[in-house]
Write a protein that holds these residues in place. Structure first.
Motif: not given
Length: 286
Positions: A55-66, A69-77
Motif C-alpha cells: 500500500e505505501p509503495v503503491f501510494q508513493i509510486d502514484t504520487f511520483f507518477r502524478h 504528469d504535472l511536470q509534463t503538463l507544466y512543460e506543455e503549458n
C-alpha cells in the motif's frame, strides 16, 4: 520370462501400475490443496506483510507518477504560452506593417496630387513628453534640401508646423499646437461666401487644440464645422493647406473681433511620417 508375462499375470501387472498412478495423483492433489499449519501461518504472514508494504509503495509510486504528469503538463503549458506569445507578437508586427504601408500609400497618393510642390519625406525621430504639443524632431535636414521655416505636413497634406532649426541630417519642427511661440499661422475659414481671416496659434485653454484669433465680427455665414486652411497671406505657408475644423466661437473683450477653437485636422498625437514642403510664395494647393 514368456510364461511369467503370459495370461493373467500380465493383466494383473497392468492393473497394479494403473492403481499406483491414481494413488500418486490423489496424494499430490491433497498436498496442494491442504497445507500444513506452519505452511498456512507462513502463507498468511507473507500476505499481511505484503499488504503493509504494497500500500505505501503503491501510494508513493502514484504520487511520483502524478508529479511526472504535472511536470509534463507544466512543460506543455509553457510551450503553449510561448506559441501564444509568438502569435500575438506576429499579429502585432503584421498590424504595424499594415499601418506603415497605409501611411506610405497615403504619402504616395498625396505626392501625386501636388506636383507643383517639392515634398521631402521624413520620419519623426524624437518627441519629448515635456514639449509634446510644442515640437518634434524629424530625420531630414539640409542634406535633403530642408531650410528654415519650411512648412511641415502629415502624410495626407494637413499642416502640423514649420521647421525652426536645421542640421545636416535632422530638423526641429515647431508644431501649430505650440503655445511657446508668438508667431501664428495666417488662416482663412472656408465658406461659400467671402472668406474670413484670422491667426492660428496653440490654444492655452484647450491643450492640443488651436485658437483662431482676430476674426472680424462682420464675417457672415461662418459656423462650427467650417474648415480652416492657410490663407496664403504669408511668406511661409502656401495657400490651401488644411489646418482643422472650427468647434466653437467666442467673443473677444473688445467686441470688434472674435475667436474660435479649432480642432487640428492632423492627428497630432500619432505623427510618424511627414512631408517638408518647399513651396514658392503664394502658391495655391489644389
Amino acid at each position: 520370462m514368456g510364461k511369467f508375462l503370459s495370461g493373467g499375470r500380465l493383466f494383473g501387472l497392468l492393473a497394479l501400475i494403473i492403481l499406483l498412478v491414481v494413488v500418486a495423483g490423489m496424494t499430490l492433489r491433497s498436498r496442494i490443496s491442504q497445507l500444513t499449519w506452519p505452511e498456512r501461518w507462513l502463507h498468511d504472514s507473507e500476505s499481511v506483510v505484503s499488504g503493509w508494504i504494497y500500500e505505501p509503495v503503491f501510494q508513493i509510486d502514484t504520487f511520483f507518477r502524478h508529479l511526472r504528469d504535472l511536470q509534463t503538463l507544466y512543460e506543455e503549458n509553457a510551450q503553449l504560452q510561448t506559441l501564444v506569445n509568438q502569435d500575438q507578437s506576429l499579429r502585432s508586427e503584421v498590424y504595424q506593417e499594415q499601418q506603415q504601408n497605409q501611411i506610405l500609400k497615403q504619402m504616395l497618393d498625396y505626392k501625386g496630387k501636388v506636383p507643383q510642390f517639392q515634398l521631402i519625406a521624413g520620419e519623426v525621430t524624437g518627441r519629448s513628453p515635456i514639449s509634446w504639443n510644442d515640437e518634434l524632431t524629424i530625420s531630414v535636414g539640409t542634406r535633403a534640401g530642408v531650410v528654415h521655416n519650411d512648412p511641415v505636413i502629415n502624410q495626407s497634406g494637413q499642416l502640423i508646423g514649420r521647421v525652426v532649426a536645421v542640421a545636416q541630417y535632422s530638423s526641429t519642427v515647431e508644431l501649430i499646437t505650440s503655445t511657446a511661440t508668438s508667431d501664428g499661422v495666417s488662416a482663412a475659414i472656408v465658406t461659400s461666401g467671402a472668406p474670413a481671416y484670422g491667426v492660428i496659434q496653440g490654444s492655452r485653454t484647450h491643450p492640443g487644440m488651436l485658437s483662431m484669433q482676430f476674426i472680424s465680427q462682420l464675417a457672415r455665414g461662418i459656423k462650427p464645422g467650417d474648415q480652416v486652411t492657410t490663407s496664403g497671406l504669408s511668406d511661409i505657408y502656401p495657400r490651401g493647406l488644411v489646418i482643422g475644423t472650427i468647434t466653437q466661437f467666442t467673443s473677444d473683450s473688445t467686441g470688434i473681433t472674435r475667436s474660435a477653437i479649432v480642432a487640428p485636422a492632423a492627428n497630432m498625437s500619432a505623427l510618424e511620417y511627414v512631408f517638408v514642403v518647399s513651396p514658392q510664395p503664394g502658391q495655391v494647393l489644389k
